[in-house]
Design an enzyme around this catalytic site. Structure first.
Site, PDB file in Angstrom:
ATOM      1  N   LYS A  54       0.847  -1.209   0.000  1.00  0.00           N
ATOM      2  CA  LYS A  54       0.000   0.000   0.000  1.00  0.00           C
ATOM      3  C   LYS A  54       0.875   1.248   0.000  1.00  0.00           C
ATOM      4  O   LYS A  54       0.612   2.206  -0.738  1.00  0.00           O
ATOM      5  CB  LYS A  54      -0.940  -0.008   1.221  1.00  0.00           C
ATOM      6  CG  LYS A  54      -2.089  -0.985   1.054  1.00  0.00           C
ATOM      7  CD  LYS A  54      -2.853  -1.233   2.342  1.00  0.00           C
ATOM      8  CE  LYS A  54      -3.853  -2.375   2.109  1.00  0.00           C
ATOM      9  NZ  LYS A  54      -4.529  -2.838   3.309  1.00  0.00           N
ATOM     10  N   GLN A  98      -5.220  -1.514   9.375  1.00  0.00           N
ATOM     11  CA  GLN A  98      -5.046  -2.844   8.797  1.00  0.00           C
ATOM     12  C   GLN A  98      -5.696  -3.901   9.693  1.00  0.00           C
ATOM     13  O   GLN A  98      -5.417  -3.967  10.886  1.00  0.00           O
ATOM     14  CB  GLN A  98      -3.537  -3.129   8.624  1.00  0.00           C
ATOM     15  CG  GLN A  98      -3.235  -4.431   7.923  1.00  0.00           C
ATOM     16  CD  GLN A  98      -3.694  -4.460   6.470  1.00  0.00           C
ATOM     17  OE1 GLN A  98      -3.509  -3.509   5.724  1.00  0.00           O
ATOM     18  NE2 GLN A  98      -4.313  -5.561   6.071  1.00  0.00           N
ATOM     19  N   ASP A 121     -11.579   2.400   3.645  1.00  0.00           N
ATOM     20  CA  ASP A 121     -11.880   0.972   3.616  1.00  0.00           C
ATOM     21  C   ASP A 121     -13.391   0.750   3.508  1.00  0.00           C
ATOM     22  O   ASP A 121     -13.841  -0.375   3.313  1.00  0.00           O
ATOM     23  CB  ASP A 121     -11.359   0.312   4.917  1.00  0.00           C
ATOM     24  CG  ASP A 121     -10.421  -0.847   4.639  1.00  0.00           C
ATOM     25  OD1 ASP A 121     -10.226  -1.188   3.452  1.00  0.00           O
ATOM     26  OD2 ASP A 121      -9.876  -1.418   5.604  1.00  0.00           O
TER      27      ASP A 121
END
Ligand code: NAP
Length: 294
Positions: A54, A98, A121
């Protein structure tokens, strides 16, 4: 017949290039550098790999990348304080924590603390609710990638019969909403569904997001169907080595389907590319700029 292989790597690379073009444009025209903050708690090896990728891809697209690494034993209050500071930080337009988080932390509380405008997200209830209501929202990246891959085969999904196997908040549920938005007719299946083979056999579009290696067999697939395999499973081989396998028995399905994604190289690369899309979209929305053309 052998199915067309949907090249997720190539499609993701093209998408990243389009994002980079749009990032350059907003920098030039509005003086805005979109920024993504990724928070990694602990040192789960798979998460480390994702976070590194990422970081590299965010910088590669010309955006700012901020990494925050916290020890596995971090107190929930300290993680919440970091999220509050990222919510306030004008250089940060996207925040990604995460997952999975260590068991000592309450993932729901953490996700709910993220400013929905920076929730790249797409897991905050505001975004999930807006998506379910048919309103504009930041949508989870993997389902967004699945739709882009499907549209590389079919210009329109209108009226097509789709089955989504798996109903997680991360993949299955938001994918159903995105497919409805595309006017597909959607069946959502899960561990309690009956006759999964029959449900799959009547579907023009098959999405497998289960986490069970090669659950979906070739003889479940309607001839000519498009198969998008989200699963990432590590299979142990007899010689002690391992190989990655999807949720679809690829060697069987490729003989029946019209188009199919491989594992790896299908959905996986699209997830990070769509994270860049979401960060760019979030940055433009926060600054009142028009929606970027990606
Ligand atoms: P998850 O949260 O574990 O959800 C799995 C879903 O599959 C659940 O809804 C479960 O049903 C359903 N299921 C389990 N066994 C089943 C069966 N025998 N028949 C039908 N449905 C069954 O998993 P997830 O986070 O959605 O991830 C799914 C897979 O995608 C995993 O392999 C994961 O590694 C992969 N993944 C890949 C990416 C990527 O970027 N490529 C991103 C995210 C996830 P119930 O709800 O009834 O329990």
């Amino acid at each position: 017949m052998t199915a067309r292989i949907i090249d997720g790597k190539a499609i993701a690379s093209e998408l990243r290039a389009r994002v980079a073009g749009e990032v350059a444009r907003v920098k030039r025209e509005a003086g805005l550098t979109p920024g993504l903050a990724v928070v990694l708690v602990g040192n789960d090896p798979a998460s480390e790999v994702y976070v590194r990728s990422k970081h590299t891809q965010t910088q590669g697209a010309g955006m700012a990348s901020f990494e925050h690494r916290l020890p596995a034993g971090v107190a929930q209050a300290d993680l919440l304080a970091l999220i509050a500071s990222l919510n306030r930080d004008a250089n940060v337009h996207g925040i990604l924590v995460q997952l999975p988080l260590p068991k000592s932390l309450d993932a729901e509380t953490i996700i709910n603390a993220i400013d929905p405008a920076k929730d790249v997200d797409g897991l905050h209830p505001n975004n999930a609710g807006r998506l379910a209501g048919g309103f504009s929202a930041l949508s989870p990246c993997t389902p967004l990638g699945c739709i882009i891959l499907t549209k590389s085969v079919h210009a329109s999904l209108e009226g097509m019969n789709a089955i989504v196997i798996g109903r997680s908040n991360l993949v299955g549920r938001p994918l159903v909403q995105l497919l409805l938005h595309e006017n597909a007719t959607v069946t959502i299946a899960h561990s309690r569904s009956r006759d999964l083979a029959q449900l799959t056999a009547r579907s023009d579009l098959v999405y497998a997001a289960v986490g069970k290696a090669e659950l979906v067999r070739g003889d479940w697939i309607k001839p000519g169907a498009t198969v998008i395999d989200v699963g990432i499973n590590r299979l142990a081989l007899a010689d002690g080595k391992t190989r990655l396998a999807g949720d679809v028995a690829f060697a069987e399905a490729v003989k029946v389907a019209g188009a199919i994604t491989p594992v790896p190289g299908g959905v996986g690369p699209m997830t990070v590319a769509c994270l860049l899309v979401n960060t760019l979209r979030a940055a433009c929305a926060i600054h009142g700029l028009p929606k970027p053309s990606v």
